[in-house]
Design an enzyme around this catalytic site. Structure first.
Site, PDB file in Angstrom:
ATOM      1  N   PHE A  74      -3.125   4.090   6.812  1.00 48.87           N
ATOM      2  CA  PHE A  74      -4.037   3.802   7.856  1.00 48.87           C
ATOM      3  C   PHE A  74      -4.415   5.348   8.360  1.00 48.87           C
ATOM      4  O   PHE A  74      -4.051   6.295   8.214  1.00 48.87           O
ATOM      5  CB  PHE A  74      -3.650   3.130   9.196  1.00 48.87           C
ATOM      6  CG  PHE A  74      -3.363   1.830   8.956  1.00 48.87           C
ATOM      7  CD1 PHE A  74      -3.596   1.059   7.870  1.00 48.87           C
ATOM      8  CD2 PHE A  74      -2.890   0.871   9.982  1.00 48.87           C
ATOM      9  CE1 PHE A  74      -3.646  -0.324   7.777  1.00 48.87           C
ATOM     10  CE2 PHE A  74      -2.698  -0.619  10.023  1.00 48.87           C
ATOM     11  CZ  PHE A  74      -2.930  -1.152   8.563  1.00 48.87           C
TER      12      PHE A  74
ATOM     13  N   LYS B 131       7.891  -2.329  -2.966  1.00 50.72           N
ATOM     14  CA  LYS B 131       7.641  -3.109  -1.752  1.00 50.72           C
ATOM     15  C   LYS B 131       7.983  -4.791  -2.261  1.00 50.72           C
ATOM     16  O   LYS B 131       7.877  -5.489  -1.146  1.00 50.72           O
ATOM     17  CB  LYS B 131       6.232  -3.047  -1.175  1.00 50.72           C
ATOM     18  CG  LYS B 131       6.210  -1.580  -0.503  1.00 50.72           C
ATOM     19  CD  LYS B 131       4.787  -1.354  -0.163  1.00 50.72           C
ATOM     20  CE  LYS B 131       4.738   0.195   0.373  1.00 50.72           C
ATOM     21  NZ  LYS B 131       4.579   0.981  -0.702  1.00 50.72           N
TER      22      LYS B 131
ATOM     23  N   CYS C 194       1.387   4.677   6.714  1.00 50.74           N
ATOM     24  CA  CYS C 194       2.244   4.470   5.547  1.00 50.74           C
ATOM     25  C   CYS C 194       2.242   5.367   4.518  1.00 50.74           C
ATOM     26  O   CYS C 194       2.726   5.228   3.528  1.00 50.74           O
ATOM     27  CB  CYS C 194       1.493   3.047   5.131  1.00 50.74           C
ATOM     28  SG  CYS C 194       1.180   2.098   6.258  1.00 50.74           S
TER      29      CYS C 194
ATOM     30  N   HIS D  80       1.429   1.960  -4.617  1.00 45.94           N
ATOM     31  CA  HIS D  80       1.693   1.642  -3.138  1.00 45.94           C
ATOM     32  C   HIS D  80       1.723  -0.020  -2.985  1.00 45.94           C
ATOM     33  O   HIS D  80       2.400  -0.164  -2.130  1.00 45.94           O
ATOM     34  CB  HIS D  80       0.220   2.154  -2.432  1.00 45.94           C
ATOM     35  CG  HIS D  80       0.368   2.363  -0.886  1.00 45.94           C
ATOM     36  ND1 HIS D  80       1.368   2.814   0.023  1.00 45.94           N
ATOM     37  CD2 HIS D  80      -0.226   1.293  -0.107  1.00 45.94           C
ATOM     38  CE1 HIS D  80       1.316   2.612   1.000  1.00 45.94           C
ATOM     39  NE2 HIS D  80       0.110   1.432   1.361  1.00 45.94           N
TER      40      HIS D  80
ATOM     41  N   GLU E 279      -6.009  -0.246  -5.547  1.00 54.69           N
ATOM     42  CA  GLU E 279      -5.355   0.435  -6.193  1.00 54.69           C
ATOM     43  C   GLU E 279      -5.561   0.390  -7.893  1.00 54.69           C
ATOM     44  O   GLU E 279      -5.471   1.269  -8.589  1.00 54.69           O
ATOM     45  CB  GLU E 279      -3.713   0.312  -5.725  1.00 54.69           C
ATOM     46  CG  GLU E 279      -2.986   1.438  -6.472  1.00 54.69           C
ATOM     47  CD  GLU E 279      -1.516   1.268  -6.029  1.00 54.69           C
ATOM     48  OE1 GLU E 279      -1.374   0.556  -5.057  1.00 54.69           O
ATOM     49  OE2 GLU E 279      -0.824   2.357  -5.965  1.00 54.69           O
TER      50      GLU E 279
END
Lengths: 418, 102
Positions: free
Chosen positions: A404, A340, A167, A308, A319
């Site tokens: 990941f 997102k 990602c 993120h 985060e």
């Protein structure tokens, strides 16, 4: 003296719009691009725990691309080609006037050509005819098919690389493009991130890892809700982002319009766990700190963070913990948003799309909303997160991306000052 | 060489579809590479479709013989009618596939 690096062109394919104009308008309006997945034929959607995604509806490659390129590659690379075409046009860069070996291509991709990949694997096992595997299968699924076809389409003969760090792939692509231009390997790097893997197998895999939102299947637009108390996992997205990075000298020579300067970058590994971040946020904080040091800036100078923030319970909290850890009292004053929340998690494209948002925010002074931020979770809330668009003078932006494999990236962008 | 009109038509149609051109303008003497512009990968993709259409397997060692549209037509015909005069074209295909290189 290292070359300064600037962004001179942008292009995007996203669930909330194809093209930067449409994308940015939708983002400022807080429009969600998350919808129900129609079908993973032949499997009924009820067999999937999560049934929603940020999908690029009605993408017709022939509307944007020449068949000779589009038909050679999978959907994710078609997205990359489309975004790059827009970014190049936006930058005004004319390849016929460039030295081909001085123009590189660096693309971030996580899963690659899984549309064809899954189809061929399925067909092979169903029909048991190895000689009927499509001859284009290997060139399509090879993870550098997007960076390859972009170079082919535009005659870019410089360094041609694919970064695959799940990602965070395209945040690293931008960082590596920065490094490439700083060190003089290229004058221009066509930088992109692309992903299109809302496919029966990959989607099932993300369901199995219990990473996806499952509680909003009947209310897709509310499913991606970073920092909100009711968040329950990320929503998979698809799309691409492209940025033209070039040395400041090169941009000046051709009198290019500059969106922002790319000022710093850091890449780290938590060396901790394949999918779980370290809970104390220390490594994320260290990554942001290293990127700021690379940019010769202090945390106190940061105005905006494109987080993120995938909308997972743990990830968002880590985060925010990291931001508090590094920024201390300034943590409550810095603007933070989560792209997102509208487009879902576009995996390999996420860093590039986030960087485009940073460039547009620095350019316009507008911070798009984090949609569905309705009930701030004390564990992952900051004063600077808002469900409304805010206008602020912005000089320094920070882009976070984590992947990941215990992988972190941070990129620092600066408002361009001559 | 006796050519089955049906096979010829199907191959020209497959070629036309692949090249997005009117099959009528594709002639047997057209060379796949020099006249129709197929690179080696494109030729392989075309033959993949022809294998599917005619339920054939074309061994690697036969590929080099397929220079023109007529070669492909003759080859397919030979493979489909092993007792026809075009047998010579199809003979190589009956050999066991040679060891794959690479």
């Amino acid at each position: 003296m290292k070359n300064r690096v600037v962004i001179t062109g942008l292009g995007v394919v996203s669930p909330i719009g194809i093209g930067v104009g449409q994308f940015w308008k939708a983002a400022l309006e807080g429009r969600s691009g998350i919808t129900a997945i129609r079908s993973f034929d032949p499997f009924p959607m009820e067999t999937y725990r999560s049934r929603i995604a940020g999908q690029v509806a009605d993408f017709n490659p022939s509307q944007y691309l020449e068949a000779v390129h589009a038909e050679r590659v999978d959907r994710y690379a078609q997205f990359a080609l489309t975004a790059v075409k827009e970014a190049l046009a936006d930058s005004g860069l004319r390849m016929e006037e460039e030295t081909p070996h001085r123009v590189g291509v660096i693309v971030g991709a996580c899963m690659g050509g899984m549309v064809m990949g899954e189809r061929e694997i399925t067909t092979l096992y169903r029909n048991q005819k190895p000689h009927r595997v499509h001859p284009n299968f290997i060139p399509v699924i090879t993870l550098n098919s997007a960076s390859g076809i972009v170079a082919v389409a535009h005659g870019a003969k410089g360094p041609n690389l694919t970064i695959s760090t799940a990602c965070s792939s395209s945040a690293h692509a931008i960082g590596q493009a920065l490094t490439c231009i700083r060190t003089g390997q290229a004058d221009v790097v066509i930088t992109a991130g692309a992903e299109a893997c809302i496919t029966p197998l990959v989607f099932a895999g993300f369901c199995s890892i219990r990473a996806l939102s499952t509680g909003f299947n009947n209310d897709p637009a509310r499913a991606s809700r970073p920092f909100d108390r009711a968040r329950d996992g990320f929503v998979m997205g698809e799309g691409a982002g492209a940025l033209i990075l070039e040395s400041l000298a090169h941009a000046r020579r051709r009198k290019a319009r500059v969106y922002a300067e790319v000022a710093g970058y850091a890449a780290t590994s938590e060396a901790y766990h394949m999918v779980i971040p370290r809970e104390d946020g220390a490594d994320v904080a260290a990554t942001m700190s290293l990127a700021l040091r690379d940019a010769k800036l202090l945390p106190a100078q940061v105005d905006y963070i494109n987080a993120h923030a995938t909308s997972t319970p743990i990830g968002d909290a880590v985060e925010i913990r990291a931001i508090r850890r590094l920024f201390k009292t300034r943590a409550e004053r810095v603007s933070v948003n989560a792209t997102k929340s509208m487009v879902g998690h576009t995996l390999g494209a996420a860093g590039a799309i986030g960087a485009i948002v940073c460039a547009l925010a620095l350019d316009t002074g507008l911070v798009h909303p984090t949609v569905n931020y309705e009930d701030p979770d004390p564990d992952s809330a900051l004063h600077g997160i808002s469900a409304e668009t805010r206008k602020r003078p912005l000089k320094v932006a920070l882009l976070n991306a984590f992947g990941f494999g215990s992988n972190n990236a941070a990129v620092v962008l600066k408002k361009f000052v001559r | 060489m006796a050519v089955e009109p049906d096979i010829a038509l199907r191959i020209r149609t497959a070629l036309g579809n692949y090249l997005k051109r009117d099959p009528k303008i594709i002639r047997p003497d057209h060379r796949l590479r020099d006249d129709l512009g197929l690179d080696s990968m494109a030729t392989i993709e075309l033959l993949y479709q022809i294998e599917e259409a005619f339920d054939l397997q074309i061994p690697d060692q036969d590929l080099q013989k397929l220079i023109s549209v007529g070669d492909v037509i003759g080859y397919v015909e030979g493979r489909l009618r092993p007792s026809s005069p075009a047998r010579a074209t199809g003979r190589a295909a009956k050999r066991l596939p040679a060891k794959k290189k690479g």
